[in-house]
Design an enzyme around this catalytic site. Structure first.
Site, mmCIF file in Angstrom:
data_model
loop_
_atom_site.group_PDB
_atom_site.id
_atom_site.type_symbol
_atom_site.label_atom_id
_atom_site.label_comp_id
_atom_site.label_asym_id
_atom_site.label_seq_id
_atom_site.Cartn_x
_atom_site.Cartn_y
_atom_site.Cartn_z
ATOM 1 N N GLU A 94 36.458 44.367 45.993
ATOM 2 C CA GLU A 94 37.078 45.660 45.783
ATOM 3 C C GLU A 94 36.692 46.223 44.438
ATOM 4 O O GLU A 94 36.495 45.484 43.478
ATOM 5 C CB GLU A 94 38.587 45.504 45.862
ATOM 6 N N CYS A 129 36.993 49.989 37.745
ATOM 7 C CA CYS A 129 37.333 48.570 37.610
ATOM 8 C C CYS A 129 36.495 47.795 38.621
ATOM 9 O O CYS A 129 36.575 48.043 39.828
ATOM 10 C CB CYS A 129 38.823 48.380 37.886
ATOM 11 N N CYS A 136 38.652 34.339 43.712
ATOM 12 C CA CYS A 136 38.793 33.805 42.360
ATOM 13 C C CYS A 136 39.251 32.357 42.433
ATOM 14 O O CYS A 136 39.994 31.981 43.325
ATOM 15 C CB CYS A 136 39.814 34.627 41.565
ATOM 16 N N CYS A 140 45.920 31.857 39.179
ATOM 17 C CA CYS A 140 47.101 32.364 38.473
ATOM 18 C C CYS A 140 48.195 32.636 39.507
ATOM 19 O O CYS A 140 47.937 33.243 40.549
ATOM 20 C CB CYS A 140 46.762 33.648 37.710
ATOM 21 N N CYS A 143 49.007 36.296 40.878
ATOM 22 C CA CYS A 143 47.900 37.178 41.267
ATOM 23 C C CYS A 143 47.511 36.993 42.728
ATOM 24 O O CYS A 143 47.312 35.870 43.193
ATOM 25 C CB CYS A 143 46.698 36.919 40.371
ATOM 26 N N CYS A 359 46.540 46.036 39.173
ATOM 27 C CA CYS A 359 46.191 44.715 38.635
ATOM 28 C C CYS A 359 46.820 43.616 39.471
ATOM 29 O O CYS A 359 48.007 43.649 39.752
ATOM 30 C CB CYS A 359 46.746 44.521 37.228
HETATM 31 N N1 SAH Z 1 40.105 36.986 35.807
HETATM 32 C C1 SAH Z 1 40.152 37.954 34.737
HETATM 33 C C2 SAH Z 1 39.951 39.345 35.252
HETATM 34 C C3 SAH Z 1 41.043 39.863 36.146
HETATM 35 S S1 SAH Z 1 41.884 40.998 35.211
HETATM 36 C C4 SAH Z 1 41.452 37.778 33.987
HETATM 37 O O1 SAH Z 1 42.297 37.008 34.421
HETATM 38 O O2 SAH Z 1 41.619 38.355 32.933
HETATM 39 C C5 SAH Z 1 43.320 41.182 35.964
HETATM 40 C C6 SAH Z 1 44.456 41.420 34.982
HETATM 41 O O3 SAH Z 1 45.584 41.663 35.784
HETATM 42 C C7 SAH Z 1 44.755 40.173 34.146
HETATM 43 O O4 SAH Z 1 45.159 40.502 32.857
HETATM 44 C C8 SAH Z 1 45.910 39.563 34.922
HETATM 45 O O5 SAH Z 1 46.721 38.784 34.077
HETATM 46 C C9 SAH Z 1 46.598 40.767 35.467
HETATM 47 N N2 SAH Z 1 47.355 40.492 36.698
HETATM 48 C C10 SAH Z 1 47.099 39.554 37.628
HETATM 49 N N3 SAH Z 1 48.021 39.610 38.610
HETATM 50 C C11 SAH Z 1 48.856 40.600 38.294
HETATM 51 C C12 SAH Z 1 50.004 41.149 38.931
HETATM 52 N N4 SAH Z 1 50.465 40.689 40.101
HETATM 53 N N5 SAH Z 1 50.628 42.186 38.331
HETATM 54 C C13 SAH Z 1 50.156 42.685 37.171
HETATM 55 N N6 SAH Z 1 49.083 42.218 36.536
HETATM 56 C C14 SAH Z 1 48.427 41.171 37.090
#
Ligand code: SAH
Length: 374
Positions: A94, A129, A136, A140, A143, A359
């Site tokens: 995406e 973006c 991935c 996390c 996410c 995000c």
């Molecule tokens: N893998 C990289 C790039 C992804 S960025 C990283 O982790 O930084 C995605 C951003 O969105 C990251 O800062 C992550 O912490 C945030 N994120 C992930 N899941 C989220 C969610 N459910 N709600 C808000 N932010 C989220």
């Protein structure tokens, strides 16, 4: 017909090699680069600077440009567009288009050339973006992308191709419009480092995007943060902090077992910043988990001595995610504690939540209430 490597993703010298192997002069590389990266053609037949015969021969040899196919396009009420892009092998990622940026990234005010264009179409700058991997591996807990696991790395051409496809679809170009780029889509860019950095070079040197308008976000792959600091051409750095102590971070981001906060903050402290540059720390606020005043105070301690900027992100919820959104009061209180300590802190405005574009929501959702547009 042999399967050839797509043109998108090839550097000048690789293009020159390709042309020479077809018995063509090296200057053809310049013509091809202009066509695929600046003009962003979709097929070799469209490279009008090449002789017709050569175009036909390249096409016959199976040479393709390699733009991803736009499989679906979802438009949010806030103007955000989420694209589902498919590559040759059927895998997809995406890419998100956000007119006016995401409210969290650099926003130097500029005047001049693009003012009129902006006034006409209703946005002054936009952020794209992009994804770096299919799925991935970082896992996390908050996410949605994590639920996919990792399928494969994207090639440099597939990373650049997302940008080209969106620029074409939106009919904009970095030469005329203020375009920011964030490597914050699906995947962990620093676990696909070589392709990521090759894509960066192509985006800067060929497509014409400014380094200062690009940000890469990492979950905290410490050795790559040091490598990244040594790059001559590089975006700004963002680190997903997301917790205020090791116990909590390990629970939320299992990667913290390998690269704990000591290691991560040391890497951030040593990161060679440019003039007026800061390291951005992203912090996803989870109700009752990491959004309390004591967490904010721990964050203040972690950031001591770092030229930092903090982007607070209220959790974007999703199916299968066992956390709740923080209250507005907690978000505001968290921000106040950081600001009172002199830390530049912003709250990132969620974009495209209604279409699963925000995000942490990128998981190739196609079953949503909004009908796909186009
Ligand atoms: N893998 C990289 C790039 C992804 S960025 C990283 O982790 O930084 C995605 C951003 O969105 C990251 O800062 C992550 O912490 C945030 N994120 C992930 N899941 C989220 C969610 N459910 N709600 C808000 N932010 C989220």
């Amino acid at each position: 017909m042999t399967i050839r490597e797509p043109l998108l993703g090839l550097s000048r010298s690789e293009l020159a090699g390709l042309m020479q192997s077809s018995g063509e002069p090296a200057y053809r590389a310049q013509q091809v680069a202009e066509a695929i990266y600046r003009q962003r053609v979709e097929s070799v037949e469209e490279i009008s600077t090449l002789p017709q015969q050569l175009r036909a021969r390249l096409a016959e040899e199976g040479v393709v440009v390699g733009l991803p196919r736009m499989e679906k396009r979802f438009v949010s009420v806030d103007g955000t567009v989420r694209y589902l892009m498919e590559f040759g092998d059927g895998q997809s990622v995406e890419t998100v288009w956000m007119p006016e940026g995401d409210g969290g990234e650099a926003s130097e005010s500029e005047s001049g050339e693009s003012e009129n264009r902006s006034a006409m179409r209703g946005w002054g700058r936009a952020t794209i973006c992009i994804s770096s991997q299919v799925g991935c591996a970082v896992d996390c807990q908050f996410c949605l992308t994590a639920l996919l696991g990792v399928k494969r790395n994207l090639t440099a051409g597939e990373i650049v191709g997302q940008v080209c496809a969106v620029l074409n679809d939106q009919r904009v170009s970095p030469q005329h419009d203020r375009i920011n780029l964030v490597f914050m889509g699906m995947g962990e860019p620093f676990l696909n480092y070589d392709n990521f950095i090759k894509a960066v070079r192509l985006l800067v040197q060929e497509v014409g995007l400014a380094e200062s308008r690009m940000t890469v976000s990492t979950a905290g792959i410490v050795p790559r943060i040091s490598d990244f600091g040594k790059e001559e051409i590089r975006p700004r750095l963002a680190i997903s902090l997301n917790a205020s102590n090791d116990d909590q971070r390990t629970r939320l981001m299992p990667l913290n077992r390998k690269y704990n906060l000591d290691l991560l903050m040391a890497a951030a402290r040593e990161f060679p910043l440019r003039n007026r540059e800061r390291v951005t720390f992203e912090y996803v606020l989870l109700h009752g988990v990491n959004d309390l005043p004591e967490n904010a105070r721990e964050v203040v301690e972690l950031l001591r001595g770092i030229k930092a900027r903090v982007n607070l992100i209220a959790l974007n919820p999703g199916p299968g995610i066992d956390f709740e959104m923080p209250s507005d009061e907690n978000v505001a209180a968290f921000q106040t504690i950081l600001r009172e300590e002199g830390i530049l802190t912003f709250v990132r405005r969620p974009r495209g939540r209604d279409i699963y574009a925000a995000c942490g929501q990128l998981k190739r959702t196609v079953e949503i209430a909004t009908a796909p547009a186009g």
